[in-house]
Design a protein around this motif. Structure first.
Motif, short mmCIF file in Angstrom:
data_model
loop_
_atom_site.label_atom_id
_atom_site.label_comp_id
_atom_site.label_asym_id
_atom_site.label_seq_id
_atom_site.Cartn_x
_atom_site.Cartn_y
_atom_site.Cartn_z
N ASN A 153 -61.29 -5.19 -72.31
CA ASN A 153 -60.93 -6.09 -71.21
C ASN A 153 -61.71 -5.72 -69.95
O ASN A 153 -61.92 -4.53 -69.66
N ASP A 154 -62.11 -6.73 -69.20
CA ASP A 154 -62.73 -6.45 -67.91
C ASP A 154 -61.68 -5.99 -66.91
O ASP A 154 -61.89 -5.03 -66.17
N THR A 155 -60.53 -6.68 -66.92
CA THR A 155 -59.43 -6.29 -66.05
C THR A 155 -58.11 -6.50 -66.77
O THR A 155 -58.02 -7.28 -67.73
N MET A 156 -57.07 -5.82 -66.29
CA MET A 156 -55.70 -6.07 -66.69
C MET A 156 -54.87 -6.13 -65.40
O MET A 156 -54.90 -5.18 -64.61
N PHE A 157 -54.23 -7.26 -65.17
CA PHE A 157 -53.51 -7.49 -63.91
C PHE A 157 -54.41 -7.24 -62.70
O PHE A 157 -53.99 -6.70 -61.69
N GLY A 158 -55.68 -7.59 -62.86
CA GLY A 158 -56.64 -7.43 -61.77
C GLY A 158 -57.20 -6.03 -61.61
O GLY A 158 -58.04 -5.80 -60.74
N GLU A 159 -56.77 -5.10 -62.46
CA GLU A 159 -57.22 -3.71 -62.35
C GLU A 159 -58.30 -3.40 -63.38
O GLU A 159 -58.21 -3.83 -64.53
N LYS A 160 -59.29 -2.61 -62.99
CA LYS A 160 -60.38 -2.23 -63.87
C LYS A 160 -60.05 -1.01 -64.73
O LYS A 160 -60.75 -0.72 -65.69
N VAL A 161 -58.98 -0.30 -64.36
CA VAL A 161 -58.61 0.94 -65.06
C VAL A 161 -57.28 0.73 -65.75
O VAL A 161 -56.25 0.55 -65.09
N ALA A 162 -57.30 0.74 -67.10
CA ALA A 162 -56.09 0.56 -67.89
C ALA A 162 -56.43 0.87 -69.34
O ALA A 162 -57.61 1.00 -69.70
N HIS A 163 -55.41 0.98 -70.19
CA HIS A 163 -55.69 1.38 -71.57
C HIS A 163 -56.33 0.28 -72.39
O HIS A 163 -56.77 0.54 -73.51
N GLY A 164 -56.43 -0.95 -71.83
CA GLY A 164 -57.15 -2.01 -72.51
C GLY A 164 -58.59 -2.16 -72.05
O GLY A 164 -59.27 -3.10 -72.49
N CYS A 165 -59.08 -1.25 -71.21
CA CYS A 165 -60.41 -1.39 -70.60
C CYS A 165 -61.39 -0.25 -70.86
O CYS A 165 -62.54 -0.34 -70.40
N PRO A 166 -61.04 0.86 -71.53
CA PRO A 166 -61.90 2.04 -71.47
C PRO A 166 -63.31 1.83 -72.03
O PRO A 166 -64.27 2.43 -71.52
N PHE A 167 -63.45 1.02 -73.06
CA PHE A 167 -64.77 0.91 -73.67
C PHE A 167 -65.66 -0.08 -72.92
O PHE A 167 -66.88 0.04 -72.98
N ARG A 168 -65.08 -1.03 -72.19
CA ARG A 168 -65.87 -1.84 -71.26
C ARG A 168 -66.42 -0.95 -70.14
O ARG A 168 -67.60 -1.02 -69.78
N ARG A 169 -65.57 -0.08 -69.61
CA ARG A 169 -66.02 0.82 -68.54
C ARG A 169 -67.07 1.82 -69.07
O ARG A 169 -68.05 2.10 -68.37
#
Length: 314
Positions: A153-169
């Motif tokens: 995910n690029d964002t979750m609830f507008g946040e860039k840091v979350a457990h659904g985003c690590p591999f995008r980051r």
């Protein structure tokens, strides 16, 4: 050289002794170690059920049943690697972004000692700062990511840091060798037909769970080994990759997952690769009072130890 050994069941009953991984000795740092077992007790990056902050403690507790010799592969890791449990990363439990920085700094220091980190999670957010630290030590790495979810995910609830985003980051930070990234076990419902395609568009190989049903994964792992070659590789194993019939103790369960024996084939299939680290994440003890999910997690971490460079196989 005398190698640390787990405390045996004939020296101290399994229900006694230290609550460390496999009842290994503790160490204040990774200095002098080949392998450092480290916990990250964090669930502030989760999006559904909490509880993974309790994962490292229960994984350690359930690991008391493990013995030092691998009867299936012939691996005897404690005869070849100096291992210890270095405790937990002191995250900021009220600030996820600060915790990410704390984790990266902690792993910078582990890697500076030349130790290979094996991590007990904790939610999957933690893999991103670990990969950032590993990039500084080893450069971009190949990735074997076993999971029900792509976590891109690029964002979750507008946040860039979350457990659904690590591999995008991790992708954005240049942590990955994109033609050597493999995601195994993805499944479930989505928001759009292209939900798993972002990785494919960037050169990643995505193996959905349905393509794993009713078959051995040994041939898949042989193909992955051939494609990775001698590149440094990181193994990230989300316990929710397993079907909830086997591992219900996690926050975002999806039916139709991998079996335990397929999970073992994946990890054992990493033997011969240049592994530079690994993690086992998303164990949430409150959702499995039996402890079996954590027990499976402990076994998978032990299997990771058994396939590290320098450990002979049968």
């Amino acid at each position: 050289m005398a190698f640390n050994q787990p405390l045996g069941g004939n020296e101290m009953p399994r229900f006694g002794g230290p609550v460390t991984f496999m009842r290994l000795p503790t160490a204040a740092s990774a200095e002098g170690l080949d392998v450092a077992f480290c916990g990250i007790p964090m669930d502030i990056g989760t999006s559904n059920r909490p509880g993974t902050r309790l994962g490292p403690r229960q994984i350690r507790d359930e690991s008391r049943m493990l013995r030092p010799f691998n009867m299936a592969t012939g691996a005897a890791p404690f005869d070849h690697l100096q291992c210890a449990d270095i405790g937990d990363v002191p995250i900021n439990t009220f600030d996820l972004k600060k915790s990410v920085a704390i984790i990266e700094d902690h792993y910078d220091r582990i890697l500076a000692h030349g130790a290979l980190p094996l991590t007990m999670g904790g939610d999957h957010t933690l893999t991103w700062p670990i990969l950032r630290a590993i990039r500084k030590k080893h450069g971009p790495v190949a990735l074997i990511h076993v999971d029900a979810h792509a976590d891109i995910n690029d964002t979750m609830f507008g946040e860039k840091v979350a457990h659904g985003c690590p591999f995008r980051r991790a992708f954005e930070d240049g942590c990955l060798i994109n033609d050597k990234v493999f995601q195994i076990g993805l499944r479930g419902t989505g928001y759009a037909p292209e939900d798993f395609d972002w990785g494919r568009a960037n050169g990643w190989t995505v193996i959905q769970a349905e393509d794993c049903w009713h078959k051995s994964l040994k041939p898949l792992m042989a193909e992955i080994r051939a494609r990775i070659g001698d590149a440094p590789v990181y193994l990230s194993y989300d316990i929710d990759s397993l079907d909830p019939a086997f591992a219900p103790g996690t926050g975002t369960v999806e039916p139709g997952g991998l079996t335990i024996w397929q999970g073992l084939e994946i990890v054992r299939g990493c033997a011969g690769l240049n592994l530079v680290g690994g993690d086992l994440v998303e164990v949430s003890p409150p959702y499995d009072p039996s402890g079996n999910t954590a027990l499976i997690g402990a076994n998978l971490l032990y299997e990771m130890l058994c396939v590290l460079p320098g450990v002979p196989q049968r």
